[in-house]
Design a protein around this motif. Structure first.
Motif, PDB file in Angstrom:
ATOM      1  N   TYR A  14       0.586  -1.130  -0.051  1.00 27.13           N
ATOM      2  CA  TYR A  14      -0.094   0.405  -0.303  1.00 27.13           C
ATOM      3  C   TYR A  14       0.867   1.250  -0.662  1.00 27.13           C
ATOM      4  O   TYR A  14       0.097   2.006  -0.417  1.00 27.13           O
ATOM      5  N   CYS A  15       1.917   0.957   0.453  1.00 25.80           N
ATOM      6  CA  CYS A  15       3.305   2.321   0.699  1.00 25.80           C
ATOM      7  C   CYS A  15       3.159   2.769  -0.829  1.00 25.80           C
ATOM      8  O   CYS A  15       3.652   3.796  -1.490  1.00 25.80           O
ATOM      9  N   HIS A  16       3.949   1.184  -2.047  1.00 25.56           N
ATOM     10  CA  HIS A  16       3.778   2.004  -2.908  1.00 25.56           C
ATOM     11  C   HIS A  16       2.916   2.199  -3.438  1.00 25.56           C
ATOM     12  O   HIS A  16       3.429   2.989  -4.711  1.00 25.56           O
ATOM     13  N   GLN A  17       1.711   1.637  -3.861  1.00 28.83           N
ATOM     14  CA  GLN A  17       0.324   2.241  -4.875  1.00 28.83           C
ATOM     15  C   GLN A  17       0.505   3.622  -3.998  1.00 28.83           C
ATOM     16  O   GLN A  17      -0.438   4.100  -4.846  1.00 28.83           O
ATOM     17  N   ALA A  18       0.483   4.364  -2.609  1.00 26.90           N
ATOM     18  CA  ALA A  18       0.508   5.725  -2.346  1.00 26.90           C
ATOM     19  C   ALA A  18       1.219   6.588  -2.953  1.00 26.90           C
ATOM     20  O   ALA A  18       1.097   7.252  -3.197  1.00 26.90           O
ATOM     21  N   VAL A  57       0.512   1.736   7.487  1.00 28.38           N
ATOM     22  CA  VAL A  57       0.774   2.693   6.818  1.00 28.38           C
ATOM     23  C   VAL A  57       0.086   2.342   5.664  1.00 28.38           C
ATOM     24  O   VAL A  57      -0.199   1.744   5.359  1.00 28.38           O
ATOM     25  N   PRO A  58       1.025   3.312   4.778  1.00 27.48           N
ATOM     26  CA  PRO A  58       1.194   4.263   4.714  1.00 27.48           C
ATOM     27  C   PRO A  58       0.247   5.534   5.199  1.00 27.48           C
ATOM     28  O   PRO A  58      -1.066   5.316   5.711  1.00 27.48           O
ATOM     29  N   THR A  59       0.699   6.371   6.541  1.00 30.09           N
ATOM     30  CA  THR A  59       0.278   7.307   7.362  1.00 30.09           C
ATOM     31  C   THR A  59       0.265   8.505   6.777  1.00 30.09           C
ATOM     32  O   THR A  59       1.430   8.939   6.527  1.00 30.09           O
ATOM     33  N   GLY A  70      -3.828   4.211   6.352  1.00 32.64           N
ATOM     34  CA  GLY A  70      -4.154   2.887   5.679  1.00 32.64           C
ATOM     35  C   GLY A  70      -4.280   3.039   4.284  1.00 32.64           C
ATOM     36  O   GLY A  70      -3.339   3.417   3.230  1.00 32.64           O
ATOM     37  N   VAL A  71      -4.988   1.841   3.800  1.00 29.19           N
ATOM     38  CA  VAL A  71      -4.835   2.026   2.608  1.00 29.19           C
ATOM     39  C   VAL A  71      -5.799   3.376   1.456  1.00 29.19           C
ATOM     40  O   VAL A  71      -6.362   3.910   1.984  1.00 29.19           O
ATOM     41  N   PRO A  72      -4.438   3.518   0.745  1.00 32.33           N
ATOM     42  CA  PRO A  72      -4.590   4.664   0.245  1.00 32.33           C
ATOM     43  C   PRO A  72      -5.634   4.314  -1.272  1.00 32.33           C
ATOM     44  O   PRO A  72      -6.037   4.016  -1.925  1.00 32.33           O
TER      45      PRO A  72
END
Length: 86
Positions: A14-18, A57-59, A70-72
């Motif tokens: 999800y961090c990579h997605q963000a 994360v991400p926050t 959370g999930v972006p």
């Protein structure tokens, strides 16, 4: 421009997605490229991470205020940019 604080973990999908959403929004709106983004790996800066109130994360924080956790979604990430670009 205000700084965006992004708490992340390097293996978090999800961090990579963000990150992809951040880049896409910067391409769509060049003004967002001026927003400073501080990316903090919570596994490296554990003491700092522990001082903040979040679980997922991400926050994203702007001016010490948590804006998304959370999930972006593209909408949520854009709201972070808008808050920082004021």
């Amino acid at each position: 421009m205000k700084e965006v604080l992004m708490m992340l973990l390097p293996d978090c999908p999800y961090c990579h997605q963000a990150d992809r959403m951040l880049k896409q929004l910067m391409e769509e709106n060049p003004r967002y490229r001026q927003v400073p983004i501080r990316r903090v790996d919570e596994s490296v800066e554990a003491a700092f991470a522990d001082s903040l109130d979040y679980y997922y994360v991400p926050t994203f924080y702007v001016d010490g205020q948590k804006l998304h956790e959370g999930v972006p979604t593209k909408r949520a990430v854009e709201a972070v940019f808008r808050a920082a670009a004021q």
